[in-house]
Enzyme design. Structure first.
Site, PDB file in Angstrom:
ATOM      1  N   ASP A 227       4.306  -4.839  -7.461  1.00 14.75           N
ATOM      2  CA  ASP A 227       3.733  -3.784  -7.065  1.00 14.75           C
ATOM      3  C   ASP A 227       4.496  -2.403  -7.907  1.00 14.75           C
ATOM      4  OD1 ASP A 227       5.898  -4.605  -5.330  1.00 14.75           O
ATOM      5  OD2 ASP A 227       5.757  -2.573  -4.247  1.00 14.75           O
ATOM      6  N   ASN A 228       5.490  -2.578  -8.441  1.00 16.19           N
ATOM      7  CA  ASN A 228       6.054  -1.602  -9.089  1.00 16.19           C
ATOM      8  C   ASN A 228       5.797  -1.853 -10.696  1.00 16.19           C
ATOM      9  OD1 ASN A 228       7.053  -0.360  -6.912  1.00 16.19           O
ATOM     10  ND2 ASN A 228       8.891  -1.232  -7.130  1.00 16.19           N
TER      11      ASN A 228
ATOM     12  N   GLY B 119       0.932  -1.168   0.091  1.00 11.50           N
ATOM     13  CA  GLY B 119      -0.103  -0.062  -0.122  1.00 11.50           C
ATOM     14  C   GLY B 119       0.776   1.234   0.089  1.00 11.50           C
TER      15      GLY B 119
ATOM     16  N   ARG C 224      -1.691  -1.254  -9.906  1.00  6.39           N
ATOM     17  CA  ARG C 224      -0.494  -2.054 -10.231  1.00  6.39           C
ATOM     18  C   ARG C 224      -0.889  -3.501 -10.344  1.00  6.39           C
ATOM     19  NH1 ARG C 224       3.143   0.921  -6.854  1.00  6.39           N
ATOM     20  NH2 ARG C 224       1.711   3.057  -6.384  1.00  6.39           N
TER      21      ARG C 224
ATOM     22  N   GLY D  82       2.576   3.854   1.551  1.00  4.89           N
ATOM     23  CA  GLY D  82       3.417   3.912   2.687  1.00  4.89           C
ATOM     24  C   GLY D  82       3.765   5.371   2.851  1.00  4.89           C
TER      25      GLY D  82
ATOM     26  N   ASP E  28       8.883   6.197   7.590  1.00  5.81           N
ATOM     27  CA  ASP E  28       8.420   7.141   8.233  1.00  5.81           C
ATOM     28  C   ASP E  28       7.415   8.149   7.366  1.00  5.81           C
ATOM     29  OD1 ASP E  28      10.306   7.999   6.210  1.00  5.81           O
ATOM     30  OD2 ASP E  28      11.599   9.205   7.363  1.00  5.81           O
TER      31      ASP E  28
HETATM   32  P1  AMP Z   1       8.970   0.893  -3.338  1.00  7.43           P
HETATM   33  O1  AMP Z   1      10.243   0.053  -3.115  1.00  7.43           O
HETATM   34  O2  AMP Z   1       9.188   2.409  -3.506  1.00  7.43           O
HETATM   35  O3  AMP Z   1       8.185   0.546  -4.383  1.00  7.43           O
HETATM   36  O4  AMP Z   1       7.965   0.729  -1.961  1.00  7.43           O
HETATM   37  C1  AMP Z   1       7.799  -0.508  -1.422  1.00  7.43           C
HETATM   38  C2  AMP Z   1       6.918  -0.321  -0.297  1.00  7.43           C
HETATM   39  O5  AMP Z   1       7.486   0.373   0.939  1.00  7.43           O
HETATM   40  C3  AMP Z   1       5.627   0.540  -0.518  1.00  7.43           C
HETATM   41  O6  AMP Z   1       4.404   0.176   0.224  1.00  7.43           O
HETATM   42  C4  AMP Z   1       5.949   1.971   0.007  1.00  7.43           C
HETATM   43  O7  AMP Z   1       4.999   2.851   0.097  1.00  7.43           O
HETATM   44  C5  AMP Z   1       6.672   1.590   1.230  1.00  7.43           C
HETATM   45  N1  AMP Z   1       7.680   2.677   1.764  1.00  7.43           N
HETATM   46  C6  AMP Z   1       8.875   2.973   1.244  1.00  7.43           C
HETATM   47  N2  AMP Z   1       9.626   4.030   1.439  1.00  7.43           N
HETATM   48  C7  AMP Z   1       8.686   4.541   2.749  1.00  7.43           C
HETATM   49  C8  AMP Z   1       8.816   5.178   3.609  1.00  7.43           C
HETATM   50  N3  AMP Z   1       9.931   6.219   3.771  1.00  7.43           N
HETATM   51  N4  AMP Z   1       7.837   5.159   4.681  1.00  7.43           N
HETATM   52  C9  AMP Z   1       6.850   4.516   4.600  1.00  7.43           C
HETATM   53  N5  AMP Z   1       6.758   3.633   3.560  1.00  7.43           N
HETATM   54  C10 AMP Z   1       7.675   3.413   2.431  1.00  7.43           C
HETATM   55 MG    MG Z   2       6.493   1.083  -5.384  1.00 10.48          MG
END
Ligand code: AMP
Ligand code: MG
Length: 470
Positions: A244-245, A86, A179, A88, A121
């Site tokens: 998810d990407n 989700g 996604r 985040g 965060d």
């Molecule tokens: P990503 O690798 O950017 O595709 O992120 C994978 C998951 O980690 C997703 O659910 C993002 O929303 C969550 N996420 C990545 N960075 C953060 C952050 N700094 N704080 C909260 N959730 C994060």
């Molecule tokens: Mg992502």
């Protein structure tokens, strides 16, 4: 403040189980770093003073008509299923229908914690925000489907990673943020009704001609096959092709540890967390098929008798490697001036890549030089190049306009990793010149004459690894 954007929020009209409604978390001292006025115009956003734009695109102020929410999704990360991810650290503000008639999401990234933040965060720092801004806009200028960057705003707050870093919020624009993982979350939970609703929503939004779940699968597979071939043709490595990407729209999304190849090597990996090379350059065509198999599996869960559709789904997914190969051949053939490349042209292309790899030739500069007739200097062993070039010339002789074909298939400039790092370091120190210069050169990648930015890194400039940069 008056900022009246024509929001039309269809995602927020889906049932509450699809998302959590919440506002972005306000920040201390928003300051606009970059704003994409052309994109704003396309989205039908009004003009506004910088301070207002900074307030809106940092999440300080929620504009009228927005329906802020964090989306729910799941996903396979490096092959293992995570049942709940989700947004985040992202908030979907809402959607507008642009001047081109296309509906797009406007999403803040780095806008504070949400119920899906897990240990994070909810924030981002300036480095990854600018990397995504520059690379996504560069991809757009290259003609490759991608999310876009509307704004980058400094928050005036520190973000703590290994050290304290300047916080920032990116505003990302996408044809949607659906996604593969959005389908996976409901499939995993056995929520058939939601899965059906999501399927209908995706079809209506992206593929109105698609017939049911298998029609949707077919359409997404075709789009993704083209996308991956387009990445390969410019030496792009996404770096984190988790499900998810992987978008339903077929747009490139999530510019985390992505990078472009300098000296060509098929197994190139930049991402520091990709230790097995799962998402290496040459693995991308296989990984997208794996991702589409996960999509197919999820789609099947909504059927009353999934077994009946398994054959059709399998057939669709199994057709992908040939689709990717055909798209690859078209694109790499064009890079050699071939307007209608045939399967028996494949060895000519592959032998060139083998030669480039053996000699450490720069991917972008070699193809650019081929288009301009002076590629010999890109190779240490010129005789080996001459031998290959004789075959190439013999084949190319039957083409009417090879130079034109080549120049529109091979960019002169890509956002090189060392230039991105340099741009980030300068921006953190308060110098925006490298950002502006990069954006200018990358806006016209088939024409640019900025020879300095076209140069590959020296040994000292080389950036061997990229980080997810959350
Ligand atoms: P990503 O690798 O950017 O595709 O992120 C994978 C998951 O980690 C997703 O659910 C993002 O929303 C969550 N996420 C990545 N960075 C953060 C952050 N700094 N704080 C909260 N959730 C994060
Ligand atoms: Mg992502």
């Amino acid at each position: 403040m008056s900022f009246t954007a024509p929001f039309e929020n269809t995602y927020a009209a889906l049932p509450p189980g699809f998302y959590t409604r919440l506002n972005p978390t306000p920040v201390k001292a928003p300051q606009l770093f970059a704003y994409n006025a052309d994109l704003a115009e396309l989205l039908r956003l009004p003009e506004a003073p910088e301070a207002d734009l900074a307030a809106i695109f940092s999440g300080q102020t929620v504009p009228d008509g927005a329906a802020p929410l964090a989306q729910l999704y799941a996903g396979h990360q490096f092959g293992s299923f995570n049942p709940q991810l989700g947004d985040g650290r992202a908030i979907l503000l809402g959607e507008t229908v642009g001047r081109d008639g296309i509906r797009r999401d406007i999403q803040l990234k780095g806008s504070g914690p949400t119920p899906y933040s897990r240990m994070g965060d909810g924030r981002a720092w300036l480095g990854p925000v600018l990397r995504e801004y520059v690379v996504s806009e560069a991809m757009h200028a290259l003609g490759i489907p991608t999310t876009r960057a509307l704004a980058a705003v400094l928050t005036g707050e520190d973000v703590y990673r290994e050290t304290a870093l300047p916080g920032a919020v990116l505003t990302r624009v996408a044809q949607s943020h659906l996604r593969v993982g959005t389908f996976q979350v409901f499939a995993h939970r056995g929520q058939k009704a939601e899965l059906r609703q999501l399927t209908d929503y995706a079809i209506a939004r992206h593929y109105p001609d698609a017939d049911g779940p298998m029609g949707l699968l077919r359409a997404v597979c075709a789009r993704q096959a083209d996308l991956i071939a387009a990445w390969m043709s410019v030496g792009f490595i996404h770096g984190v092709m988790n499900t998810d990407n992987c978008t339903i729209s077929g747009e490139t999304i999530d510019y985390g540890p992505c990078a472009f190849i300098d000296d060509y090597h098929a197994d190139t990996v930049f991402s520091s967390i990709d230790q097995m090379g799962r998402y290496a350059y040459s693995n991308q065509p296989r990984i997208i098929v794996w991702n589409m198999a996960q999509f197919a599996t999820s789609l099947l869960q909504q059927l009353d008798d999934p077994a009946k559709a398994v054959d059709e789904a399998t057939q669709i997914v199994h057709a992908m490697p040939a689709q990717i190969e055909a798209a690859w051949l078209r694109r790499f053939g064009a890079k050699l001036g071939l307007s209608d490349p045939q399967p028996d042209d494949t060895p000519l292309i592959e032998d060139l890549l083998t030669l480039m790899q053996a000699q450490g030739a720069d991917f972008t500069n070699t193809f650019d030089a081929l288009a301009r007739g002076d590629a010999r200097d890109q190779f240490v062993d010129r005789d080996a190049f001459d031998t290959w070039a004789a075959r190439w010339h013999a084949r190319r002789d039957s083409e009417d306009n090879p130079q034109t074909t080549m120049r529109s298939a091979s960019p002169r400039i890509i956002p090189r990793n060392h230039r991105i790092e340099e741009m980030i370091q300068a921006a953190v120190a308060g110098d925006t010149t490298p950002f502006t210069r990069l954006m200018q050169a990358l806006a016209d990648p088939f024409q640019t004459g900025d020879t300095d930015l076209m140069r590959p890194p020296t040994t000292a400039q080389r950036v061997p690894a990229t980080f997810c940069g959350t």
